[in-house]
Design a protein around this motif. Structure first.
Motif, PDB file in Angstrom:
ATOM      1  N   GLY A  81       0.724  -1.329   0.093  1.00 13.36           N
ATOM      2  CA  GLY A  81      -0.090  -0.079   0.148  1.00 13.36           C
ATOM      3  C   GLY A  81       0.849   1.133   0.029  1.00 13.36           C
ATOM      4  O   GLY A  81       2.057   1.339   0.196  1.00 13.36           O
ATOM      5  N   LEU A  82      -0.087   2.223  -0.204  1.00 10.19           N
ATOM      6  CA  LEU A  82       0.886   3.574  -0.209  1.00 10.19           C
ATOM      7  C   LEU A  82       1.129   4.223   1.079  1.00 10.19           C
ATOM      8  O   LEU A  82       2.488   4.561   1.407  1.00 10.19           O
ATOM      9  N   GLU A  83       0.256   4.308   2.007  1.00 17.00           N
ATOM     10  CA  GLU A  83       0.490   4.801   3.318  1.00 17.00           C
ATOM     11  C   GLU A  83      -0.047   3.976   4.517  1.00 17.00           C
ATOM     12  O   GLU A  83      -1.005   2.988   4.224  1.00 17.00           O
ATOM     13  N   PRO A  84       0.782   3.712   5.573  1.00 16.33           N
ATOM     14  CA  PRO A  84       1.933   4.591   5.994  1.00 16.33           C
ATOM     15  C   PRO A  84       3.208   4.000   5.543  1.00 16.33           C
ATOM     16  O   PRO A  84       4.101   4.306   5.904  1.00 16.33           O
ATOM     17  N   ALA A  85       3.141   3.151   4.348  1.00 20.40           N
ATOM     18  CA  ALA A  85       4.588   2.582   4.025  1.00 20.40           C
ATOM     19  C   ALA A  85       5.422   3.519   3.443  1.00 20.40           C
ATOM     20  O   ALA A  85       6.761   3.578   3.780  1.00 20.40           O
ATOM     21  N   ARG A  86       4.907   4.472   2.860  1.00 25.14           N
ATOM     22  CA  ARG A  86       5.782   5.708   2.264  1.00 25.14           C
ATOM     23  C   ARG A  86       6.511   6.160   3.377  1.00 25.14           C
ATOM     24  O   ARG A  86       7.726   6.628   3.477  1.00 25.14           O
ATOM     25  N   THR A  87       5.444   6.603   4.553  1.00 24.76           N
ATOM     26  CA  THR A  87       6.025   7.336   5.725  1.00 24.76           C
ATOM     27  C   THR A  87       7.120   6.452   6.534  1.00 24.76           C
ATOM     28  O   THR A  87       8.340   7.087   6.826  1.00 24.76           O
ATOM     29  N   PHE A  88       6.667   5.317   6.611  1.00 22.98           N
ATOM     30  CA  PHE A  88       7.846   4.422   7.362  1.00 22.98           C
ATOM     31  C   PHE A  88       9.188   4.222   6.428  1.00 22.98           C
ATOM     32  O   PHE A  88      10.223   4.369   7.206  1.00 22.98           O
ATOM     33  N   ILE A  89       9.067   4.226   5.167  1.00 14.73           N
ATOM     34  CA  ILE A  89      10.114   4.217   4.366  1.00 14.73           C
ATOM     35  C   ILE A  89      11.288   5.612   4.668  1.00 14.73           C
ATOM     36  O   ILE A  89      12.401   5.238   4.833  1.00 14.73           O
ATOM     37  N   LEU A  90      10.372   6.409   4.575  1.00 15.47           N
ATOM     38  CA  LEU A  90      11.069   7.832   4.563  1.00 15.47           C
ATOM     39  C   LEU A  90      11.526   7.950   6.011  1.00 15.47           C
ATOM     40  O   LEU A  90      12.876   8.451   6.166  1.00 15.47           O
ATOM     41  N   GLN A  91      10.874   7.439   7.182  1.00 16.76           N
ATOM     42  CA  GLN A  91      11.439   7.736   8.348  1.00 16.76           C
ATOM     43  C   GLN A  91      12.719   6.781   8.740  1.00 16.76           C
ATOM     44  O   GLN A  91      13.673   7.242   9.237  1.00 16.76           O
ATOM     45  N   ALA A  92      12.762   5.519   8.123  1.00 13.00           N
ATOM     46  CA  ALA A  92      13.543   4.559   7.983  1.00 13.00           C
ATOM     47  C   ALA A  92      14.852   5.470   7.598  1.00 13.00           C
ATOM     48  O   ALA A  92      16.169   5.286   8.070  1.00 13.00           O
ATOM     49  N   ILE A  93      14.963   5.928   6.165  1.00 12.62           N
ATOM     50  CA  ILE A  93      16.042   6.646   5.665  1.00 12.62           C
ATOM     51  C   ILE A  93      16.594   7.656   6.485  1.00 12.62           C
ATOM     52  O   ILE A  93      17.716   8.068   6.570  1.00 12.62           O
ATOM     53  N   LYS A  94      15.598   8.529   7.066  1.00 14.84           N
ATOM     54  CA  LYS A  94      16.209   9.857   7.763  1.00 14.84           C
ATOM     55  C   LYS A  94      16.676   9.246   8.945  1.00 14.84           C
ATOM     56  O   LYS A  94      17.774  10.218   9.315  1.00 14.84           O
ATOM     57  N   ALA A  95      16.536   7.965   9.569  1.00 20.74           N
ATOM     58  CA  ALA A  95      17.190   7.498  10.572  1.00 20.74           C
ATOM     59  C   ALA A  95      18.577   6.863  10.274  1.00 20.74           C
ATOM     60  O   ALA A  95      19.227   6.459  11.098  1.00 20.74           O
ATOM     61  N   GLY A  96      18.966   6.849   8.927  1.00 15.11           N
ATOM     62  CA  GLY A  96      20.185   6.473   8.421  1.00 15.11           C
ATOM     63  C   GLY A  96      20.192   4.734   8.192  1.00 15.11           C
ATOM     64  O   GLY A  96      21.403   4.280   8.112  1.00 15.11           O
ATOM     65  N   LYS A  97      18.898   4.174   8.150  1.00 19.01           N
ATOM     66  CA  LYS A  97      19.035   2.880   7.747  1.00 19.01           C
ATOM     67  C   LYS A  97      18.706   2.492   6.355  1.00 19.01           C
ATOM     68  O   LYS A  97      18.152   3.369   5.548  1.00 19.01           O
ATOM     69  N   HIS A  98      19.436   1.377   6.049  1.00 19.09           N
ATOM     70  CA  HIS A  98      19.190   0.969   4.623  1.00 19.09           C
ATOM     71  C   HIS A  98      17.651   0.345   4.693  1.00 19.09           C
ATOM     72  O   HIS A  98      17.106  -0.233   5.410  1.00 19.09           O
ATOM     73  N   VAL A  99      17.156   0.621   3.281  1.00 16.43           N
ATOM     74  CA  VAL A  99      15.829   0.070   3.026  1.00 16.43           C
ATOM     75  C   VAL A  99      15.455  -1.003   2.207  1.00 16.43           C
ATOM     76  O   VAL A  99      16.316  -1.116   1.032  1.00 16.43           O
ATOM     77  N   VAL A 100      14.982  -2.224   2.549  1.00 17.73           N
ATOM     78  CA  VAL A 100      14.377  -2.981   1.593  1.00 17.73           C
ATOM     79  C   VAL A 100      12.746  -2.838   1.398  1.00 17.73           C
ATOM     80  O   VAL A 100      12.192  -3.026   2.412  1.00 17.73           O
ATOM     81  N   THR A 101      12.216  -3.071   0.253  1.00 15.61           N
ATOM     82  CA  THR A 101      10.910  -3.124   0.078  1.00 15.61           C
ATOM     83  C   THR A 101      10.510  -3.930  -1.056  1.00 15.61           C
ATOM     84  O   THR A 101      11.271  -4.016  -1.764  1.00 15.61           O
ATOM     85  N   ALA A 102       9.285  -4.561  -0.999  1.00 17.11           N
ATOM     86  CA  ALA A 102       8.538  -5.371  -2.118  1.00 17.11           C
ATOM     87  C   ALA A 102       7.383  -4.497  -2.592  1.00 17.11           C
ATOM     88  O   ALA A 102       6.566  -5.070  -3.191  1.00 17.11           O
ATOM     89  N   ASN A 103       7.292  -3.327  -2.141  1.00 19.12           N
ATOM     90  CA  ASN A 103       5.951  -2.550  -2.541  1.00 19.12           C
ATOM     91  C   ASN A 103       6.132  -1.545  -3.935  1.00 19.12           C
ATOM     92  O   ASN A 103       6.811  -0.571  -3.955  1.00 19.12           O
ATOM     93  N   LYS A 104       5.605  -2.159  -5.005  1.00 22.00           N
ATOM     94  CA  LYS A 104       5.640  -1.826  -6.490  1.00 22.00           C
ATOM     95  C   LYS A 104       4.780  -0.403  -6.311  1.00 22.00           C
ATOM     96  O   LYS A 104       5.111   0.507  -6.956  1.00 22.00           O
ATOM     97  N   ALA A 105       3.442  -0.380  -5.485  1.00 14.70           N
ATOM     98  CA  ALA A 105       2.684   0.868  -5.708  1.00 14.70           C
ATOM     99  C   ALA A 105       3.477   2.090  -5.243  1.00 14.70           C
ATOM    100  O   ALA A 105       3.438   3.094  -5.624  1.00 14.70           O
ATOM    101  N   VAL A 106       4.093   1.950  -3.924  1.00 14.61           N
ATOM    102  CA  VAL A 106       4.733   2.963  -3.310  1.00 14.61           C
ATOM    103  C   VAL A 106       5.930   3.582  -4.165  1.00 14.61           C
ATOM    104  O   VAL A 106       6.175   4.798  -4.237  1.00 14.61           O
ATOM    105  N   LEU A 107       6.769   2.703  -4.912  1.00 15.42           N
ATOM    106  CA  LEU A 107       7.677   3.132  -5.434  1.00 15.42           C
ATOM    107  C   LEU A 107       7.448   3.669  -6.998  1.00 15.42           C
ATOM    108  O   LEU A 107       7.874   4.601  -7.508  1.00 15.42           O
ATOM    109  N   ALA A 108       6.183   3.041  -7.590  1.00 18.35           N
ATOM    110  CA  ALA A 108       5.513   3.880  -8.731  1.00 18.35           C
ATOM    111  C   ALA A 108       5.096   5.274  -8.554  1.00 18.35           C
ATOM    112  O   ALA A 108       5.098   5.930  -9.112  1.00 18.35           O
TER     113      ALA A 108
END
Length: 433
Positions: A81-108
């Motif tokens: 899904g789009l949210e809260p997945a987008r928010t979680f990904i951006l929060q992880a990035i801001k915290a300096g974490k590498h991110v793995v996702t299987a979320n095609k919709a949020v990337l598109a």
């Protein structure tokens, strides 16, 4: 030394990922050089039954605890899904974490924002599982074919649609009947719209087109048509002409711009993609140097998709060990070199076509239809005309030579207004990938 990871979501893909990490722990350690440790798994309700056994001590409802934990180096987003997945990904990035996702919709929808944030934070985002389940199409485009100009990419990218069309083709049963059975068997969702209307395939095509051509493409750029209106009659007639019906996602270079489209398509029964059955996916890539490449496998499911997620985790763990990031651009091209390439309008697409006219059994019907087609520069290649067995319409089925989409639509609009035509004309495009 070990590398700790945090996982968000423990559904089908999350369970597959955890199962592989647990069962192949020793193998992964030998390949990586250190253990991968699951430190936390964020879930909505820890009391729910799971597809995999997980110690209760790993479960948490506090997603943000994964971002605050300094030991966790990689965050894996598997909620979809789009949210809260987008928010979680951006929060992880801001915290300096590498991110793995299987979320095609949020990337598109938000890929540019996510990848820009990752570059600024000096972390990586990996997403092999977002397209093709366990098939390594993302890594193939980013790395294996990095020296090639991609001339075209054609994919069977939605297992639900391929399952339905395979059953319709082999058993001569209706779309509605197969869909109902697919839902009961778990091959289709209770609300299958995203799959059968082509939107799932379109999200995947956004990602593939960006990787193949380095262009900023959106879902609105893609012509999308699903399989709801496919009838066994048309599948049977197509077989008589030597074609198989598939839902294809296509992107290719032309002099008038990129063609990016998703729609049901007739392909020659001897083409390798014609043999891709049931819930399997396949990608047929043509590169200027490598020639034709086929990738084939299960495009969804707990373990195939989990396999792709674990592959990404291992890749990012290697970056953690080497102390680097950004070695391979997430979208194959450097972000600064992504450009907005022109998209060819669907009206200008040129291909062959299949028509099925439902007409009254009267003299001169064929000549009237052929006349309108000729006036619109559409040349007939083959015709099948069958007499009626009972009162009702007579089908006339035609294959054309190459024609322009705009001309086809104009001609069919004129033909459907004739008093001898008693139902809207069915048409399908024909491609030889």
């Amino acid at each position: 030394m070990s590398i700790a990871i945090g996982i968000i979501g423990l559904g089908t893909v999350g369970s597959g990922t955890v199962k592989i990490l647990f069962e192949n722990q020793s193998l992964i350690k030998k390949r990586l050089g250190c253990p991968l440790i699951i430190k936390k798994i964020a879930v909505r309700d820890p009391s729910l039954p799971r597809l995999v056994e997980v110690p209760d001590t790993l479960l948490t409802t506090d997603v943000e605890s994964l971002f605050r934990d300094p030991d966790i180096k990689i965050v894996v987003e598997l909620i979809g899904g789009l949210e809260p997945a987008r928010t979680f990904i951006l929060q992880a990035i801001k915290a300096g974490k590498h991110v793995v996702t299987a979320n095609k919709a949020v990337l598109a929808e938000y890929g540019q924002e996510i990848f820009k944030a990752a570059k600024e934070a000096g972390v990586d985002v990996a997403f092999e599982a977002a397209v093709g389940g366990g098939i390594p199409i993302i890594k193939t485009l980013k790395e294996s074919l990095a020296g090639n100009r991609i001339l075209s990419l054609t994919g069977i990218v939605n297992g639900t649609c391929n399952y339905i069309l395979t059953r319709m083709t082999e058993e001569n049963i209706s779309f509605e009947e197969v869909l109902s059975q697919a839902q009961k068997a778990g091959y289709a969702e209770a609300d299958p719209s995203l799959d059968i209307d082509g939107l799932d395939a379109a999200h995947k095509l956004v990602i593939l087109t960006t990787l193949a051509y380095g262009t900023e493409v959106s879902i609105d750029d893609i012509y999308v048509e699903g399989i709801r209106n496919i009838e066994p009659t048309d599948i049977a007639f197509a077989k008589e002409f030597g074609f198989v019906t598939k839902l294809l996602a296509m992107c290719k270079e032309t002099e008038e711009g990129l063609e990016v489209r998703v729609h049901p398509t007739l392909i020659p029964e001897k083409h390798v993609l014609a043999s891709v059955r049931m819930a399997y996916n396949a990608f047929y890539i043509r590169g200027d140097a490598v020639g034709d490449v086929l990738l084939y496998g299960l495009g969804a499911g707990q373990l195939p998709t989990g396999s792709a997620v674990v592959s990404d985790i291992i890749d990012l763990a290697r970056n953690v060990l080497s102390g680097g990031s950004g070695r391979v651009p997430p979208l194959s091209y450097q972000l600064s070199d992504l450009a907005r390439l022109p998209i060819k309008p669907m009206d200008k697409v040129v291909c062959r076509y299949y028509f099925r006219f439902s007409v009254l059994d009267r003299p001169g019907v064929l000549s009237k239809i052929a006349g309108i087609l000729g006036q619109n520069n559409i040349s007939i290649a083959s015709v099948i005309q069958k007499g009626r067995e009972e009162k009702g319409p007579v089908p006339i089925v035609m294959l054309t030579h190459e024609a322009r989409e705009a001309s086809v639509r104009k001609a069919l609009e004129e033909i459907d207004q004739l008093n001898i035509v008693i139902a809207p004309t069915k048409f399908l495009r024909i491609e030889k990938p």
